[in-house]
Design an enzyme around this catalytic site. Structure first.
Site, PDB file in Angstrom:
ATOM      1  N   GLY A  14       0.842  -1.210   0.000  1.00 28.05           N
ATOM      2  CA  GLY A  14       0.000   0.000   0.000  1.00 28.05           C
ATOM      3  C   GLY A  14       0.866   1.246   0.000  1.00 28.05           C
ATOM      4  N   ARG A  75       1.011  -5.110  -5.270  1.00 36.03           N
ATOM      5  CA  ARG A  75       1.233  -6.309  -4.440  1.00 36.03           C
ATOM      6  C   ARG A  75       1.378  -7.454  -5.424  1.00 36.03           C
ATOM      7  NH1 ARG A  75      -3.061  -3.719  -1.166  1.00 36.03           N
ATOM      8  NH2 ARG A  75      -2.075  -2.931   0.725  1.00 36.03           N
ATOM      9  N   ASP A 106       5.124  -5.123   5.817  1.00 36.89           N
ATOM     10  CA  ASP A 106       5.378  -6.529   6.153  1.00 36.89           C
ATOM     11  C   ASP A 106       5.547  -7.451   4.930  1.00 36.89           C
ATOM     12  OD1 ASP A 106       5.620  -7.471   8.714  1.00 36.89           O
ATOM     13  OD2 ASP A 106       3.833  -8.726   8.508  1.00 36.89           O
ATOM     14  N   THR A 129       4.421   2.469   5.461  1.00 36.12           N
ATOM     15  CA  THR A 129       3.020   2.048   5.553  1.00 36.12           C
ATOM     16  C   THR A 129       2.298   2.997   6.498  1.00 36.12           C
ATOM     17  OG1 THR A 129       1.492   0.397   6.483  1.00 36.12           O
ATOM     18  CG2 THR A 129       3.751   0.291   7.258  1.00 36.12           C
ATOM     19  N   ASP A 131       0.023   2.154   8.425  1.00 33.58           N
ATOM     20  CA  ASP A 131      -0.497   1.388   9.563  1.00 33.58           C
ATOM     21  C   ASP A 131       0.351   1.462  10.836  1.00 33.58           C
ATOM     22  OD1 ASP A 131      -2.654   0.621   8.085  1.00 33.58           O
ATOM     23  OD2 ASP A 131      -1.840  -1.324   7.520  1.00 33.58           O
ATOM     24  N   ASP A 133       2.521  -0.544  11.937  1.00 31.69           N
ATOM     25  CA  ASP A 133       2.481  -1.821  12.652  1.00 31.69           C
ATOM     26  C   ASP A 133       3.796  -2.601  12.543  1.00 31.69           C
ATOM     27  OD1 ASP A 133       2.202  -2.192   9.946  1.00 31.69           O
ATOM     28  OD2 ASP A 133       0.668  -3.741  10.093  1.00 31.69           O
ATOM     29  N   ARG A 175      -6.313  -2.957   8.866  1.00 33.91           N
ATOM     30  CA  ARG A 175      -6.889  -4.292   8.705  1.00 33.91           C
ATOM     31  C   ARG A 175      -6.486  -5.187   9.875  1.00 33.91           C
ATOM     32  NH1 ARG A 175      -6.342  -5.750   2.792  1.00 33.91           N
ATOM     33  NH2 ARG A 175      -4.150  -5.421   3.275  1.00 33.91           N
TER      34      ARG A 175
HETATM   35  O1  F6P Z   1      -1.546   0.074   3.556  1.00 35.50           O
HETATM   36  C1  F6P Z   1      -2.161  -0.698   4.545  1.00 35.50           C
HETATM   37  C2  F6P Z   1      -3.633  -0.583   4.408  1.00 35.50           C
HETATM   38  O2  F6P Z   1      -3.890   0.759   4.385  1.00 35.50           O
HETATM   39  C3  F6P Z   1      -4.509  -1.242   5.448  1.00 35.50           C
HETATM   40  O3  F6P Z   1      -4.723  -0.530   6.606  1.00 35.50           O
HETATM   41  C4  F6P Z   1      -5.767  -1.457   4.664  1.00 35.50           C
HETATM   42  O4  F6P Z   1      -6.554  -2.452   5.188  1.00 35.50           O
HETATM   43  C5  F6P Z   1      -5.238  -1.828   3.318  1.00 35.50           C
HETATM   44  O5  F6P Z   1      -4.036  -1.148   3.180  1.00 35.50           O
HETATM   45  C6  F6P Z   1      -6.153  -1.531   2.180  1.00 35.50           C
HETATM   46  O6  F6P Z   1      -5.532  -1.932   1.015  1.00 35.50           O
HETATM   47  P1  F6P Z   1      -6.139  -1.833  -0.452  1.00 35.50           P
HETATM   48  O7  F6P Z   1      -5.613  -0.582  -1.034  1.00 35.50           O
HETATM   49  O8  F6P Z   1      -5.616  -3.020  -1.145  1.00 35.50           O
HETATM   50  O9  F6P Z   1      -7.622  -1.799  -0.308  1.00 35.50           O
END
Ligand code: F6P
Length: 326
Positions: A14, A75, A106, A129, A131, A133, A175
């Protein structure tokens, strides 16, 4: 130790505000150290497809203030396969790239760890990120901007919540982690904060709301992380509406606005520092590690450790937030 002359840089997973500042720092520090720097488009996907761009100091001009990533991100499922990794390795060899700097979370480091392990290829990771985390750094690149985006939105929602005597459930990203919800929730003075790291007892929430409203509260906000075990904002609001008929409720899902926007000063400085230090570390022979910042120190955490551990959330802050929102 191999002599590094040419490095590749990519962003993966992300996107996060500040990734561009990190790319800029890697490119300019590399060039300053007489390295050739190659930008790889769309993360590991571009590595497999051979989508490479020569970078120079001007290719990273005017990007420090921009959200997203000029190198694009993805990804890649293919990079998880033997064939995908082999193609990526052959492409790196063909290009004469001696080492990689990867910016992501991660999943990015899991790929980097396996790649280094199988092909004995030097990789350093930068934590990018929203997040926050990741183990091995106090803050990840993008987190500060994201929480400020959430707080700005929550403040606006509070204005309308007050005017209409409404209770808003605001769902934020996360998430698997509640760092965004927790910090932004404290800063926005949320009535309650629901995060994946703790079990959510809906009855406790309902009890608190009843108690608050008896004390003449007429509006409020609850922040819920998308990965909370309650099931998210719509589930929470359903439970509230089933129990009470006097709350006027609304849901706001903040979604991907949390990932965009101009990076905050904190994120720009963190990204610049980690980008600069990562190239210097690579030249000193460091590899197979995520670079982070803990207190004032630059810290290197082996990928294996970084991906096996999670940053601990400070649960006592939840209690503080509840007391302060009485
Ligand atoms: O980058 C991490 C994150 O923001 C999470 O918190 C979230 O659940 C996810 O990416 C959403 O990803 P996508 O863009 O694939 O919907």
């Amino acid at each position: 130790m191999i002599k590094i002359k040419k490095i590749g840089v990519l962003t993966s997973g992300g996107d996060a505000p500040g990734m561009n500042a990190a790319i800029r720092a890697v490119v300019r520090t590399g060039i300053n150290n007489n390295l050739e720097v190659i930008g790889i488009i769309s993360g590991y996907k571009g590595l497999i497809e051979g989508d490479f761009r020569q970078m120079d100091t001007t290719s990273v001009s005017n990007i420090i203030q921009r959200g997203g990533t000029i190198l694009k991100t993805a990804r890649s499922e293919k990079f998880k396969t033997k064939e995908g990794m082999e193609t990526a390795f052959q492409n790196l060899k063909k290009q004469g790239i001696d080492a990689l700097i990867v910016i992501g979370g991660d999943g990015t480091f899991t790929g980097a760890y396996e790649f280094d392990d199988i092909y004995n290829f030097p990789v350093i990771g930068l934590p990018g990120t929203i997040d926050n985390d990741l183990y091995g750094t106090d803050f990840t690149i993008g987190y500060d901007t994201a929480i400020n985006t959430v707080v700005e939105a929550a403040d606006k929602i509070r204005d309308t919540a007050y005017s209409h005597d409404r209770l808003f459930i605001i769902e934020v990203m996360g998430r698997d982690a509640g760092f965004i919800a927790l910090r932004a929730g404290i800063a926005a003075g949320a009535e309650d904060i629901l995060i994946p790291e703790t079990i959510t007892y809906i009855d406790d929430l309902l009890h608190k709301l009843e108690h608050d409203w008896r004390k003449n509260k007429t509006s409020g906000i609850i922040i819920v992380a998308e990965g909370d075990d309650s099931g998210g904002a719509f589930e929470v609001i359903k439970k509230i509406n089933e129990k009470f008929d006097y709350f006027k409720t609304r849901v706001t899902i903040l979604g991907h606005i949390q990932r965009g926007g101009s990076p905050s000063c904190m994120d720009r400085v963190l990204a610049s520092t980690l980008g600069y230090e990562s190239v210097k570390a690579l030249l000193k022979g460091k590899r197979g590690v995520m670079i982070g910042k803990i207190h004032k120190d630059i810290v290197f955490t082996p990928f294996e450790k970084a991906i096996k551990h999670n940053q601990e959330i400070n649960k006592s802050l939840l209690e503080m937030a509840r007391v302060l929102s009485l």
